[in-house]
Scaffold this active site. Structure first.
Site, PDB file in Angstrom:
ATOM      1  N   ASN A   1       0.692  -1.115   0.151  1.00  0.00           N
ATOM      2  CA  ASN A   1       0.312   0.005   0.215  1.00  0.00           C
ATOM      3  C   ASN A   1       0.911   1.089   0.116  1.00  0.00           C
ATOM      4  OD1 ASN A   1       0.447   0.894   2.610  1.00  0.00           O
ATOM      5  ND2 ASN A   1      -0.454  -0.773   3.532  1.00  0.00           N
TER       6      ASN A   1
ATOM      7  N   ASP B   1      -4.614  -6.611   4.910  1.00  0.00           N
ATOM      8  CA  ASP B   1      -5.938  -6.982   5.742  1.00  0.00           C
ATOM      9  C   ASP B   1      -5.433  -8.360   5.099  1.00  0.00           C
ATOM     10  OD1 ASP B   1      -6.797  -4.931   7.167  1.00  0.00           O
ATOM     11  OD2 ASP B   1      -7.997  -4.053   5.473  1.00  0.00           O
TER      12      ASP B   1
ATOM     13  N   LYS C   1       8.831 -17.873 -10.068  1.00  0.00           N
ATOM     14  CA  LYS C   1       7.512 -17.025 -10.444  1.00  0.00           C
ATOM     15  C   LYS C   1       6.374 -16.998 -11.252  1.00  0.00           C
ATOM     16  CE  LYS C   1       7.961 -13.159 -12.868  1.00  0.00           C
ATOM     17  NZ  LYS C   1       9.042 -12.547 -14.620  1.00  0.00           N
TER      18      LYS C   1
ATOM     19  N   ASP D   1      -4.864  -9.064  13.264  1.00  0.00           N
ATOM     20  CA  ASP D   1      -5.220  -7.644  13.595  1.00  0.00           C
ATOM     21  C   ASP D   1      -4.271  -7.348  14.742  1.00  0.00           C
ATOM     22  OD1 ASP D   1      -5.866  -5.319  14.298  1.00  0.00           O
ATOM     23  OD2 ASP D   1      -7.653  -6.071  13.199  1.00  0.00           O
ATOM     24  N   ILE D   2      -3.721  -6.982  14.548  1.00  0.00           N
ATOM     25  CA  ILE D   2      -2.107  -6.661  15.635  1.00  0.00           C
ATOM     26  C   ILE D   2      -2.953  -6.307  16.420  1.00  0.00           C
ATOM     27  CG2 ILE D   2       0.218  -6.173  16.147  1.00  0.00           C
ATOM     28  CD1 ILE D   2       0.653  -7.068  13.183  1.00  0.00           C
TER      29      ILE D   2
ATOM     30  N   PHE E   1      -4.762   3.928  14.766  1.00  0.00           N
ATOM     31  CA  PHE E   1      -5.416   4.558  13.701  1.00  0.00           C
ATOM     32  C   PHE E   1      -6.246   4.324  12.974  1.00  0.00           C
ATOM     33  CE2 PHE E   1      -2.187   7.992  13.690  1.00  0.00           C
ATOM     34  CZ  PHE E   1      -0.961   7.419  14.754  1.00  0.00           C
TER      35      PHE E   1
ATOM     36  N   LYS F   1     -15.011   2.200  14.943  1.00  0.00           N
ATOM     37  CA  LYS F   1     -13.319   0.878  15.107  1.00  0.00           C
ATOM     38  C   LYS F   1     -12.675   1.321  16.379  1.00  0.00           C
ATOM     39  CE  LYS F   1     -11.066   1.115  11.080  1.00  0.00           C
ATOM     40  NZ  LYS F   1     -10.394   1.138   9.287  1.00  0.00           N
TER      41      LYS F   1
HETATM   42  O1  C5P Z   1      -8.952  -1.864  10.819  1.00  0.00           O
HETATM   43  P1  C5P Z   1      -8.223  -1.216   9.709  1.00  0.00           P
HETATM   44  O2  C5P Z   1      -7.175  -1.616   8.780  1.00  0.00           O
HETATM   45  O3  C5P Z   1      -8.696  -0.081   9.603  1.00  0.00           O
HETATM   46  O4  C5P Z   1      -6.936  -0.448  11.775  1.00  0.00           O
HETATM   47  C1  C5P Z   1      -6.560   0.465  11.876  1.00  0.00           C
HETATM   48  C2  C5P Z   1      -5.242   0.277  12.539  1.00  0.00           C
HETATM   49  O5  C5P Z   1      -4.986  -1.260  12.862  1.00  0.00           O
HETATM   50  C3  C5P Z   1      -3.810   0.485  12.582  1.00  0.00           C
HETATM   51  O6  C5P Z   1      -3.920   1.569  13.916  1.00  0.00           O
HETATM   52  C4  C5P Z   1      -3.454  -0.011  12.405  1.00  0.00           C
HETATM   53  O7  C5P Z   1      -2.178  -0.480  12.697  1.00  0.00           O
HETATM   54  C5  C5P Z   1      -4.119  -1.809  12.521  1.00  0.00           C
HETATM   55  N1  C5P Z   1      -4.339  -2.869  11.994  1.00  0.00           N
HETATM   56  C6  C5P Z   1      -2.885  -3.855  12.867  1.00  0.00           C
HETATM   57  N2  C5P Z   1      -2.687  -4.980  12.211  1.00  0.00           N
HETATM   58  C7  C5P Z   1      -3.748  -5.261  11.037  1.00  0.00           C
HETATM   59  C8  C5P Z   1      -4.697  -3.917  10.760  1.00  0.00           C
HETATM   60  C9  C5P Z   1      -4.459  -3.125  11.545  1.00  0.00           C
HETATM   61  O8  C5P Z   1      -2.600  -3.487  13.501  1.00  0.00           O
HETATM   62  N3  C5P Z   1      -4.377  -5.783  10.466  1.00  0.00           N
END
Ligand code: C5P
Length: 405
Positions: A208, A276, A286, A305-306, A324, A338
């Site tokens: 991204n 995600d 390849k 989702d950390i 964020f 969120k």
């Molecule tokens: O769900 P979204 O990606 O919009 O959430 C954003 C927040 O969640 C950010 O703080 C991002 O660093 C954290 N995040 C995370 N692990 C993920 C996706 C998002 O820590 N897999």
């Protein structure tokens, strides 16, 4: 950040002594004054001339040098510094320290000093792992001696494992932490930053547009307030924050592991734009066009989702967890939902629609949402957002809570 700080740098005898030359340069670039002491074994690896040229100071080498005693005795030399750093710290020097021996200039200074001492060990992996060395490390840790490293990796002797001296910038970071005076002194803050790269095959990946600029700015602002910062970053173009403990990762899975490894922390700021999804089974070779117009189909799996996982930890949850929310519409409503879903304490919401120029740009416009409601900050440089956030974090972690902004 080390402006005006005086470092007494003892260079022990080991091949890593060559890195001590770079360390002198880095410390001086950061504003410190470096007074070098070279052991006789250290002199086998680097010359007094190169050490003194880089430090722009006399090198101290001999306990019985009467000139030195007339100029400055060893007691004074050991105390005139703000911090004593030993790099490389050899097994021999550490054994002497653990026993309280004082039979040369370096060991005498280490016994006589009333200042904090930071060791950067460097030795062969077997020597580091030897029970005697580990006993000495435990004794010295109990005596309040600070350590940075050793790192794991390929060693000059050809073996692999822990024993490499920490890199000069990591030693500078440890020096800053040891001498920190700001409101976040003694606090450990974890930051994630940048994008992640999710491989499709060995040459392609999904990424991204995150530049890592906001994450680096937050790290710098927290370091300036005296925090010890662990910075877990994906591949970025923005400069990494000098002085932080930097952990470089590529994928979300690696970022997840690095974050869990870095805990406990007093606060955690999740500024990374984590992918995600990842490709379920990235190809080892390849992926080729088949020539008949058949397109490859990628199957995705959800990444951990950390932020959410750390926010929901029962033990080792940081006291303050900040996320964020990069949104393109209904920013406040989406970010409020969120924050609740992720379970973090604060959510910094921003509008990243292309017309704002925020993603990858130098400015940011954020709204801070917490249990108390939300406040919108004016659009400002990412550095200014970082400074405002760092002060807020310092106020939140202060005991009792204070108002700094
Ligand atoms: O769900 P979204 O990606 O919009 O959430 C954003 C927040 O969640 C950010 O703080 C991002 O660093 C954290 N995040 C995370 N692990 C993920 C996706 C998002 O820590 N897999």
């Amino acid at each position: 950040m080390l402006a005006g700080k005086r470092i007494l740098l003892i260079i022990g005898g080991g091949i890593a002594a060559f890195k001590a030359l770079d360390l002198i340069r880095r410390l001086r670039e950061d504003g410190a004054q470096v007074t070098p002491v070279l052991t006789s074994a250290g002199e086998q690896f680097v010359t007094p001339l190169s050490v003194s040229a880089l430090a722009a100071q006399k090198v101290y080498r001999d306990l019985f040098d009467l000139n030195d005693e007339a100029e400055m005795g060893h007691i004074e030399l050991s105390r005139a510094a703000d911090l004593v750093v030993v790099a490389p710290a050899t097994a021999d020097l550490m054994a002497k320290m653990a026993q309280g021996l004082a039979n040369d200039l370096a060991s005498t200074l280490l016994l006589a000093t009333d200042k904090k001492v930071l060791l950067a060990p460097a030795m062969n992996v077997r020597m580091w792992q030897h029970a005697a060395t580990q006993r000495n490390v435990a004794t010295l840790t109990g005596d309040g001696i600070l350590f940075v490293g050793p790192d794991e990796g390929q060693m000059a002797c050809g073996e692999f494992g822990p024993g490499r001296m920490a890199e000069p910038m990591a030693i500078v970071a440890a020096v800053r932490t040891a001498l920190a005076t700001g409101p976040l002194k003694g606090k450990h803050i974890l930051i994630t930053s940048g994008p992640t790269h999710e491989p499709i095959d060995p040459v392609r990946y999904i990424a991204n547009r995150s530049s890592g600029a906001q994450g680096s700015a937050i790290a710098r602002a927290l370091l300036a307030l005296g925090a010890k910062v662990t910075f877990v970053t994906g591949p970025v173009v923005a400069a990494l924050p000098d002085g932080a403990q930097i952990v470089q990762v590529e994928t979300a899975a690696q970022m997840h592991a690095a974050v869990m490894d870095a805990l406990p922390a007093d606060a955690a700021v999740f500024a990374a734009a984590v992918a995600d999804w990842r490709v379920v089974s990235a190809s080892d070779s390849k992926i080729k066009k088949d020539g008949k117009g058949k397109l490859p189909v990628l199957e995705f799996a959800e990444n951990p989702d950390i932020l959410s996982e750390v926010s929901h930890l029962a033990a080792a949850r940081p006291g303050l967890v900040v996320g964020f929310a990069a949104e393109t519409d209904d920013v406040i409503a989406n970010a409020t939902a969120k924050r609740a879903r992720k379970g973090c304490d604060w959510m910094l919401a921003n509008d990243v629609s292309p017309e704002t120029g925020i993603m990858g740009g130098s400015e940011n416009a954020v709204t801070l949402l917490s249990a108390d409601g939300y406040e919108t900050w004016p659009r400002m440089k990412k550095d200014a957002v970082a400074q405002k956030l760092a002060l807020r974090i310092a106020a939140e972690l202060a005991d009792p809570k204070t108002v700094l902004v």
